[in-house]
Design a protein around this motif. Structure first.
Motif, PDB file in Angstrom:
ATOM      1  N   TYR A  84       0.837  -1.198   0.000  1.00  0.00           N
ATOM      2  CA  TYR A  84       0.000   0.000   0.000  1.00  0.00           C
ATOM      3  C   TYR A  84       0.874   1.251   0.000  1.00  0.00           C
ATOM      4  O   TYR A  84       0.609   2.196  -0.740  1.00  0.00           O
ATOM      5  CB  TYR A  84      -0.945   0.002   1.202  1.00  0.00           C
ATOM      6  CG  TYR A  84      -1.783   1.255   1.267  1.00  0.00           C
ATOM      7  CD1 TYR A  84      -2.886   1.406   0.436  1.00  0.00           C
ATOM      8  CD2 TYR A  84      -1.446   2.290   2.134  1.00  0.00           C
ATOM      9  CE1 TYR A  84      -3.648   2.564   0.475  1.00  0.00           C
ATOM     10  CE2 TYR A  84      -2.205   3.452   2.170  1.00  0.00           C
ATOM     11  CZ  TYR A  84      -3.304   3.577   1.347  1.00  0.00           C
ATOM     12  OH  TYR A  84      -4.044   4.731   1.385  1.00  0.00           O
ATOM     13  N   GLN A  85       1.916   1.250   0.817  1.00  0.00           N
ATOM     14  CA  GLN A  85       2.831   2.393   0.871  1.00  0.00           C
ATOM     15  C   GLN A  85       3.525   2.599  -0.466  1.00  0.00           C
ATOM     16  O   GLN A  85       3.624   3.718  -0.959  1.00  0.00           O
ATOM     17  CB  GLN A  85       3.864   2.190   1.971  1.00  0.00           C
ATOM     18  CG  GLN A  85       4.803   3.351   2.141  1.00  0.00           C
ATOM     19  CD  GLN A  85       5.793   3.142   3.278  1.00  0.00           C
ATOM     20  OE1 GLN A  85       5.699   2.178   4.034  1.00  0.00           O
ATOM     21  NE2 GLN A  85       6.742   4.036   3.390  1.00  0.00           N
TER      22      GLN A  85
ATOM     23  N   SER B 235       1.019   4.003  -2.970  1.00  0.00           N
ATOM     24  CA  SER B 235       0.715   5.406  -2.667  1.00  0.00           C
ATOM     25  C   SER B 235       1.837   6.328  -3.127  1.00  0.00           C
ATOM     26  O   SER B 235       1.585   7.427  -3.635  1.00  0.00           O
ATOM     27  CB  SER B 235       0.483   5.589  -1.172  1.00  0.00           C
ATOM     28  OG  SER B 235      -0.630   4.846  -0.764  1.00  0.00           O
ATOM     29  N   GLU B 236       3.081   5.905  -2.942  1.00  0.00           N
ATOM     30  CA  GLU B 236       4.224   6.724  -3.325  1.00  0.00           C
ATOM     31  C   GLU B 236       4.389   6.819  -4.841  1.00  0.00           C
ATOM     32  O   GLU B 236       4.821   7.842  -5.358  1.00  0.00           O
ATOM     33  CB  GLU B 236       5.498   6.170  -2.698  1.00  0.00           C
ATOM     34  CG  GLU B 236       5.557   6.342  -1.193  1.00  0.00           C
ATOM     35  CD  GLU B 236       6.725   5.619  -0.557  1.00  0.00           C
ATOM     36  OE1 GLU B 236       7.492   4.940  -1.275  1.00  0.00           O
ATOM     37  OE2 GLU B 236       6.866   5.729   0.680  1.00  0.00           O
TER      38      GLU B 236
ATOM     39  N   GLN C   8      -8.994  -1.364  -4.210  1.00  0.00           N
ATOM     40  CA  GLN C   8      -8.748   0.009  -3.783  1.00  0.00           C
ATOM     41  C   GLN C   8      -8.231   0.851  -4.945  1.00  0.00           C
ATOM     42  O   GLN C   8      -8.636   2.003  -5.113  1.00  0.00           O
ATOM     43  CB  GLN C   8      -7.769   0.042  -2.626  1.00  0.00           C
ATOM     44  CG  GLN C   8      -7.607   1.425  -2.047  1.00  0.00           C
ATOM     45  CD  GLN C   8      -6.817   1.412  -0.758  1.00  0.00           C
ATOM     46  OE1 GLN C   8      -6.030   0.511  -0.508  1.00  0.00           O
ATOM     47  NE2 GLN C   8      -7.022   2.428   0.046  1.00  0.00           N
TER      48      GLN C   8
ATOM     49  N   LEU D 149     -10.041   4.159  -6.241  1.00  0.00           N
ATOM     50  CA  LEU D 149      -9.270   5.407  -6.314  1.00  0.00           C
ATOM     51  C   LEU D 149      -9.353   6.008  -7.714  1.00  0.00           C
ATOM     52  O   LEU D 149      -9.462   7.219  -7.870  1.00  0.00           O
ATOM     53  CB  LEU D 149      -7.804   5.163  -5.949  1.00  0.00           C
ATOM     54  CG  LEU D 149      -7.468   5.080  -4.477  1.00  0.00           C
ATOM     55  CD1 LEU D 149      -6.022   4.637  -4.286  1.00  0.00           C
ATOM     56  CD2 LEU D 149      -7.707   6.417  -3.789  1.00  0.00           C
TER      57      LEU D 149
END
Length: 87
Positions: free
Chosen positions: A15-16, A19-20, A48, A52
């Motif tokens: 997830y990190q 996101s980055e 997700q 998004l």
């Protein structure tokens, strides 16, 4: 492209990383052919991304499934081909 496993043990790190690296105003394709194992946490990450894309300025163009992700989608009764139609 995702490589390795997409399980609860890797979910927070994945997830990190997502996101980055997520670039809005882009066309994103998800390649899952190199994923060896996926569980519901991995499926949640894929969903997700889908949600998004609905609310932000990027396009999730398609998902290329490997054996593990196709089996997980089938087990959860998520139609792989139909899911791609909504992208």
């Amino acid at each position: 492209m995702f490589e390795g496993d997409m399980t609860i043990y890797e979910a927070a790190l994945l997830y990190q990383e997502i996101s980055e690296k997520l670039t809005f105003d882009a066309d994103i394709a998800v390649n899952l052919t190199q994923v060896g194992e996926i569980d519901t946490s991995g499926i949640q990450l894929i969903l997700q991304l889908y949600f998004l894309a609905q609310g932000h300025n990027f396009t999730l163009s398609h998902i290329v499934h490997g054996d593990a992700s196709a089996q997980a989608f089938e087990l959860l009764q998520l139609d792989v081909d139909r899911f791609n139609q909504y992208l």
